[in-house]
Design a protein around this motif. Structure first.
Motif, short mmCIF file in Angstrom:
data_model
loop_
_atom_site.label_atom_id
_atom_site.label_comp_id
_atom_site.label_asym_id
_atom_site.label_seq_id
_atom_site.Cartn_x
_atom_site.Cartn_y
_atom_site.Cartn_z
N ASP C 651 0.60 -0.92 0.20
CA ASP C 651 -0.09 0.10 -0.08
C ASP C 651 1.20 1.21 -0.30
OD1 ASP C 651 -3.09 0.88 0.82
OD2 ASP C 651 -1.38 2.04 1.92
N ILE C 652 0.89 2.12 -0.96
CA ILE C 652 1.29 3.23 -1.24
C ILE C 652 0.79 4.48 -0.84
CG2 ILE C 652 3.97 4.00 -2.62
CD1 ILE C 652 3.98 1.91 -4.01
N GLN C 653 1.37 5.59 -0.01
CA GLN C 653 0.28 6.53 -0.03
C GLN C 653 1.06 7.64 -0.40
OE1 GLN C 653 -4.12 6.48 1.39
NE2 GLN C 653 -3.08 4.41 2.40
N GLY C 654 0.93 9.28 0.02
CA GLY C 654 1.15 10.67 -0.23
C GLY C 654 0.70 11.07 -1.30
N ARG C 655 1.58 12.42 -1.23
CA ARG C 655 1.18 13.48 -1.64
C ARG C 655 2.29 13.04 -2.95
NH1 ARG C 655 2.12 16.87 3.10
NH2 ARG C 655 4.51 17.10 2.90
N ASP C 656 3.86 11.88 -2.55
CA ASP C 656 4.25 12.36 -3.28
C ASP C 656 4.22 10.18 -4.47
OD1 ASP C 656 5.54 15.09 -4.09
OD2 ASP C 656 6.14 14.29 -1.02
N ALA C 657 3.47 10.49 -3.70
CA ALA C 657 3.55 8.79 -4.28
C ALA C 657 3.19 8.29 -5.63
CB ALA C 657 1.84 8.05 -3.40
N ALA C 658 3.23 9.12 -6.84
CA ALA C 658 3.01 8.78 -7.92
C ALA C 658 4.65 9.23 -8.23
CB ALA C 658 2.19 10.04 -8.91
N ALA C 659 4.89 10.37 -7.99
CA ALA C 659 6.49 10.79 -7.95
C ALA C 659 7.96 9.69 -7.93
CB ALA C 659 6.55 12.30 -7.51
N PHE C 660 6.81 8.72 -6.37
CA PHE C 660 7.91 8.00 -5.77
C PHE C 660 8.08 6.86 -6.73
CE2 PHE C 660 8.57 4.48 -2.82
CZ PHE C 660 9.83 4.13 -2.53
N LEU C 661 7.06 7.04 -7.95
CA LEU C 661 6.83 5.26 -7.90
C LEU C 661 7.33 5.24 -9.62
CD1 LEU C 661 2.97 4.35 -7.99
CD2 LEU C 661 4.97 2.83 -7.62
N ASN C 662 7.00 6.66 -9.82
CA ASN C 662 8.25 7.15 -11.11
C ASN C 662 9.81 6.38 -10.93
OD1 ASN C 662 6.43 7.25 -13.44
ND2 ASN C 662 6.47 9.57 -13.29
N LYS C 663 10.42 6.98 -9.86
CA LYS C 663 11.47 6.71 -8.91
C LYS C 663 11.85 5.17 -9.76
CE LYS C 663 13.53 11.06 -8.58
NZ LYS C 663 13.58 11.05 -9.33
#
Lengths: 186, 95, 978
Positions: C651-663
């Motif tokens: 489970d991945i949550q956070g304001r930067d979750a999408a940016a993190f997945l991009n990394k």
């Protein structure tokens, strides 16, 4: 509704009483993980205070709501496990509604199997599998560690009572580990 | 081995996963000049000192913190334990 | 047999007589006896045969240092070899047999090796059995193993159970002799949390073996009172029958507690417990061990350590001989003569190597000063000795004292080096002790009683004070007995002089190895085997290196000493294994439908810790292929159901979750729409593929990632590293939900028809197209998550419900699917269908493959930074002629393919230089009606239609194959979008 699925406890509600020590599956709690947004610690703490009348737990500890119904366990530097009474549907919905948009909430109820170990020999039994110093753990203390290769949250509820949470998929192996420890010391 | 976790106190190494050189925190800037070479060094070149060594340890069976453990590879003495996140932030990785 | 050698006195309980057998002979002893003391009481001097020469041997010592008296204890499956009779507590019904002989103990057929002893010196095996080389394994080694050795295993499964555990204390005190008891009393009274461990069942150490007094009481009585006081302290844990066998990093100690070895049966409880003890400090009060003197033919039954002889008399009320002689180089040896005389045992002689005034007059005993023992007689037991000056003395027991060596072993476990003290002729702990360890008492070279008591109290008080306890050292009154010594190591003369009785190492062996150039003590040890095996040379090491020093003309400190590793004394493998045996070797994870699967014919396979159904046997199906083919056909023909809970869920949550997945993913995720799922490719920083899976965007800041079953843990760890160490400024949070949700793949043309009956939402293709996801409910209210993803290539969904509903969900799916002949399928059918579709899995994601190899190179986004992106651009990883994943079919479709076969062009020899790649996965495709395969082939993408050799050199066999697209069924993906 008549068609709804029936829940089954992971260990069928197992209990065992050996006199000096006993174990019982805990089937009446829900668990929700609350993550603290970066830079949002105060807002979350305030919401928790407003909702439950308690602070966020400190490392190695728990925090209990003013009405005693909710226990918060420190799990990581920015996550807390909330243990709530009763189990029905998804507890995450209620917690999110109660605290509001100050945290990230994840349903954890079914990730864990709960065992309550109690009795005069509970430490003697648990020291066979738990590397932590349980005799020095204060009531209300909580730790995460590894027992028989399995990750476990252990919380001291009382002098002779511990709540153990471990992964639900390995519930049988975990129960076996705890039960064998108890049989080995009685 | 016992690692004195900054938040949780002394913990048995059995609760941890070790990943080696803490230099792995210093991931190069992919847009900088010479980034290809910098990434090559980052991915493959490690010091293997006899003596003080900074290592990454992950408290997998604990609070899931990555730690930077300063340890002597000769005596196993642990001189310092820090939260890796704090180390990374101090290096400006939070930008 | 009567207890012919039992005398008055001792600490045994004469009201409790015990029966036991030795080599089937019935004997009796008393509670409090060891097997050794009981054997001696019964006049049994011969107890075993030696390792190499099969020499008759007797009991040599009275403790865990015993090199000779090793026996098989118990019978049948419970038989334990190499048990030291000196530490085996006697119990009623004990059965012991001697070991290492053919025929009877008295007439060992192998004793002929003793006649060959002139040839069997150090290095004999290395020199003699060299040629021809191939003879070693088949002939020499089995022959040597048959003749040399210790006890034999029962060859049956150990019927006992073992356990482990963890203990914590402020101070661990190792050894409960005078120093240890004082240390424990001092720290315990100060309130410190203390563990006092001793290998004996009786606290007191040498106090129980000597006639010394403490506080005007007998030493043993004082020890019992001290133990009682400690036992009453809640902050003190007394651990008898517990050997602290190792000192590990940072104050961690290993200890073995023998729980039931002293009783006939374990009663179903663990026989032994292996403890890991976490300490703030430790005080080693391990005492000292006596050593022998090497003189010709000093190995006969009846030749014993002097201190042990008086242990048998004082503690057990047993006289090891009727007429005892003493040979000593120190004052302590005289205590044996005086104690025995006081106990009424006849002393034949006291022979002291020193030219000093005799320390005592013993009536009837010959006192010879400046003398030594030069020969002995009596093959199965000592009959007489002769001194260097030719005086012959009739004796059946020679008590030898070559001085006492402090038990420094645990101080060496972190590479500490002992230092030599000339005044006591012994090595004492050096300054480089393990962190947190202190030493006191005889183990620290304070051999005399009063000093030992005082040092135990002082060291303990100082350590306790360091830890913040108000401790004061109080000393009982006692005297320091005299322990003067003039080192004297060996007597020249005719005949072999043994140094190490357990390994049959003699003075000649040590001299020979020195002459052959083995100058270092470490080399000496390996070449001669001095100090090896179960006793680790406790009685022989110092003697051996002293003789080595003499031979090289160096001093003992110059010669140095070998140091010690754990364990201090033997630890059974069973105890090290603990509970981890058989099915308890490790925990298992069960899927939510496990119980359902068990009752529906499933065969299970281990997938990491998981047990997964690999197929469901139905009706008259004979082989697994019948079941798997049926499951695949049913799924592709109508609908199949598979429990896919084991896939990791994060489970991945956070304001930067999408940016993190991009990394962390090589392909883009920032633009994934809410309510959609995307396939993600994860790379390591070196550009190699690490894992793959699908990630669903439930809400703007909320994603659910799936990983492969095997990589759930490693991927989570990797992402925590990325989150905490690489991008700590991102607001992103991870938590595993793998166990929380029971997830089922529902696949096949009837998947939608089935699920529409259960899911409380519109799942038409329009409302819920391929790669859609939603949070929903099933059965009118049970919370659920639905994903339209497909691993099988069919129209498929994955439906997840909280795990506690998993069993009910499986039943419900099968009920609802009855009209469609819904078929449960296992991992094998899953594998067949993914191979048919050309999906990579573990066989392809080997940790050596790039995105290009997998044919997924285009997925690696060039527009963003992600882990592995930079290094995946390296030229070698982008070669045109590199391996590519392609499909294969046999040219003769009746032939099966074999995974692991290598590809070679037609007409080319199957050698490395012609190797074009290898087959990674194969299956029989029921739909295609022949075997199919996936594999890596050089330039595979440009070779469709080519025919190659698939050569399996390992198992033999070769098949002609045709290169095809890896997407062997429905290559356009029409079914999964239906």
């Amino acid at each position: 509704m008549p068609d709804m699925l029936t829940a089954e406890p992971f260990l069928g509600g197992y209990t065992l009483d050996l006199g000096d020590v006993a174990v019982a599956e805990v089937t009446d709690i829900s668990i929700v993980s609350i993550a603290m947004p970066l830079g949002g610690g105060d807002a979350l703490a305030n919401a928790v205070q407003a909702a439950w009348g308690c602070a966020l737990p400190a490392p190695r500890g728990t925090s209990v709501s003013s009405d005693g119904s909710v226990t918060l366990i420190f799990s990581t530097p920015d996550q807390t496990l909330a243990i709530l009474p009763g189990v029905d549907g998804l507890a995450v919905t209620d917690v999110a509604a109660k605290l509001g948009d100050v945290g990230y909430y994840t349903e954890q109820t079914d990730n864990w199997v709960g065992l309550r170990a109690s009795g005069a020999k509970s430490i003697s039994a648990l020291e066979r599998i738990c590397p932590l110093d349980l005799a020095s753990m204060s009531v209300g203390g909580a730790e995460r560690t590894v027992m028989e290769h399995l990750g476990v949250f252990i919380m001291r509820e009382d002098d002779e009572r511990f709540l153990l949470l471990s992964g639900s998929s390995s519930a049988k192996s975990f129960l076996h580990a705890v039960e064998l420890s108890m049989r080995n010391v009685t | 081995m016992i690692i004195n976790h900054p938040l949780l106190g002394p913990r048995d190494a059995a609760e941890f996963y070790v990943m080696g050189d803490a230099d792995l925190i210093n991931r190069p800037d992919p847009d900088a000049e010479g980034a290809a070479e910098a990434f090559y060094e980052y991915a493959y070149l490690r010091d293997n000192p006899a003596g003080e060594h900074r290592e990454l340890w992950y408290h997998e069976q604990g609070d899931r913190s990555w730690l930077v453990v300063t340890r002597s590879t000769l005596t196993h003495e642990i001189m310092n334990v820090e939260m890796a996140r704090d180390v990374a932030l101090a290096k400006g990785r939070g930008q | 047999m009567t207890q012919s050698n039992r005398i008055a006195g001792g600490l045994v309980d004469r009201s409790k007589q015990l029966s036991f057998t030795f080599n089937n002979k019935s004997m009796t002893g008393y509670e409090g006896d060891t097997l050794a003391s009981a054997l001696l009481a019964n006049g049994q001097r011969l107890v075993g045969r030696s390792f190499k020469y099969h020499r008759p041997r007797g009991i040599f010592s009275a403790g865990s240092e015993e090199p000779n008296a090793m026996v098989h204890l118990r019978r049948g499956a419970a038989q334990e070899p190499n048990t030291r009779a000196t530490v085996a507590e006697l119990f009623n019904g004990l059965e012991a047999t001697s070991q290492n002989h053919r025929g009877s103990l008295e007439f060992d057929l192998m004793s002929v090796t003793d006649l060959a002893s002139p040839f069997l010196s150090a290095g004999f095996y290395y020199k003699t059995f060299m040629w021809p080389k191939k003879f070693w394994e088949k002939l020499y080694e089995p022959a040597i193993r048959a003749s040399a050795g210790l006890g034999r295993l029962s060859m049956q499964e150990d019927p006992d159970s073992y356990d482990k555990g963890f203990l914590h204390c402020d101070m661990l005190i190792i050894g409960a002799g005078p120093a240890g008891l004082m240390a424990a009393l001092t720290a315990g009274r100060a309130g410190a949390r203390v563990i006092l461990a001793d290998e004996d069942h009786l606290m007191g150490g040498r106090l129980n073996a000597e006639t010394l007094s403490v506080d005007d009481q007998e030493g043993s009585a004082w020890a019992a009172a001290a133990a009682a006081e400690l036992d009453a302290m809640p902050n003190v844990r007394l651990m008898t029958r517990t050997s602290v066998y190792g000192a590990y990093d940072h104050g961690v100690y290993g200890a073995l507690e023998r729980m039931t070895d002293h009783v006939p049966t374990s009663g179903g409880k663990p026989r032994q417990v292996l403890w890991r003890i976490y300490t703030k400090r430790a005080i080693l009060t391990a005492g000292a061990t006596e050593r022998s003197i090497a003189f010709p033919m000093n190995d006969r039954p009846g030749v014993m350590l002097a201190g042990s002889v008086r242990t048998y008399v004082n503690r057990y009320g047993v006289a090891p001989g009727k007429k005892v002689a003493v040979f000593t180089n120190n004052d302590d040896g005289w205590r044996t003569a005086t104690d025995l005389h006081a106990a009424g045992v006849s002393i034949a002689a006291v022979i002291d190597s020193r030219e000093i005034t005799p320390l005592a007059a013993i009536p009837g005993a010959l006192i010879l000063m400046g003398a030594s023992v030069a020969s002995t007689s009596g093959y199965l037991g000592l009959k007489s000795i002769a001194t260097s000056s030719g005086v012959k003395i009739e004796t059946d027991c020679l008590a030898v004292s070559g001085g006492w060596s402090p038990n420094v072993h645990l101080t060496c476990h972190q590479r500490g080096r002992p230092t030599w003290r000339d005044d006591i002729g012994a090595f004492v702990p050096g300054g480089d002790l393990p962190i947190g360890m202190h030493v006191a008492g005889a183990g620290n070279g304070s051999l005399a009683l009063a000093s030992s008591l005082k040092e135990g109290a002082n060291v303990s008080a100082s350590v306790a004070s360091d830890l913040g306890f108000a401790a004061t050292a109080a000393f009982p009154s006692a005297e320091d007995q005299s322990t003067d010594i003039t080192p004297f190591w060996h007597v020249e003369g005719k005949g072999r002089a043994w140094i190490d009785l357990q390994n049959d190492v003699t003075v000649k062996d040590v001299k020979q190895s020195q002459a052959e150039g083995f100058r270092s003590v470490e080399h000496l040890k390996r070449y001669t085997t001095l100090g090896m095996a179960t006793d680790q040379g406790k009685t022989s090491n110092v003697l051996g290196l002293a003789i080595m020093a003499e031979a090289t003309g160096k001093s003992i400190p110059e010669t140095g000493t070998t140091i010690f590793r754990p364990p201090y004394s033997p630890v059974p493998i069973g105890a090290l294994a603990g509970r981890a045996r058989g099915k308890d070797f490790r925990p298992f994870r069960l899927t939510p439908s496990h119980k359902w699967a068990e009752t529906h014919g499933a065969d299970f396979v281990e997938a990491g810790a998981w047990l997964r159904a690999q197929w469901f046997r139905k009706g008259s199906e004979k082989g697994w292929r019948d079941s798997v083919d049926r499951e695949v056909e049913a799924t592709r023909g109508s609908v199949g159901i598979c429990d896919v809970t084991t896939l990791g869920k994060i489970d991945i949550q956070g304001r930067d979750a999408a940016a993190f997945l991009n990394k962390v993913y090589a392909n883009g995720f920032a633009k994934l729409a809410v309510g959609k799922v995307r396939y993600g490719l994860m790379m390591r920083e070196d550009g190699i593929v690490m894992d793959d899976g699908t990630t669903a965007r439930l809400r703007e800041n909320h994603f659910i990632m799936t990983t492969t079953t095997a990589n759930a843990g490693p991927v989570f760890r990797h992402m925590e590293f990325a989150r905490q160490c690489l991008w700590p400024g991102m607001d992103v949070h991870l938590i595993s939900t793998t166990d929380g949700w029971a997830q089922f793949a529902v696949a096949g043309p009837n998947a939608r028809n089935l699920l529409s009956k259960i899911v409380d939402m519109d799942i038409s293709n329009e409302a819920f197209p391929f790669m859609a996801c939603a949070e929903t409910t099933v059965c009118g209210g049970t919370p659920a998550r639905l994903f339209r993803i497909s691993f099988s290539g069919e129209l498929a969904f994955e439906i997840a419900v909280p795990a506690r509903y998993g069993d009910a969900m499986m039943t419900k799916l099968m009920e609802a699917g009855e009209e469609f002949d819904a078929t449960p399928y296992g991992t094998e059918a899953l594998g067949v269908m993914r191979i048919e579709k050309g999906h990579a899995a573990g066989n392809e994601l080997t940790g050596q493959t790039t995105a290009n190899n997998l044919g997924l190179g285009k997925m690696v986004s060039k527009k963003k930074d992600s882990i592995g992106n930079k290094l995946s651009e390296r030229p070698e990883m982008n070669r045109e002629d590199d391996l590519r994943l392609v499909g294969f079919k046999p040219v003769d479709t009746s032939k099966p393919l074999a995974a692991g076969a290598h590809f070679v062009d037609n007409g080319k020899e199957a050698v490395t230089k012609n190797d074009l790649g290898w087959m990674t996965s194969v299956a029989y495709s029921p739909e295609l009606g022949h075997s199919i395969g996936l594999g890596f082939l050089k330039k595979g993408d440009q070779r469709k239609g080519d025919k190659l050799r698939a050569v399996d050199l390992l198992r033999g066999g070769e098949v002609k194959v045709e290169v095809v697209s890896p997407h062997m069924i429905d290559p356009e993906g029409e079914r999964l979008r239906a």
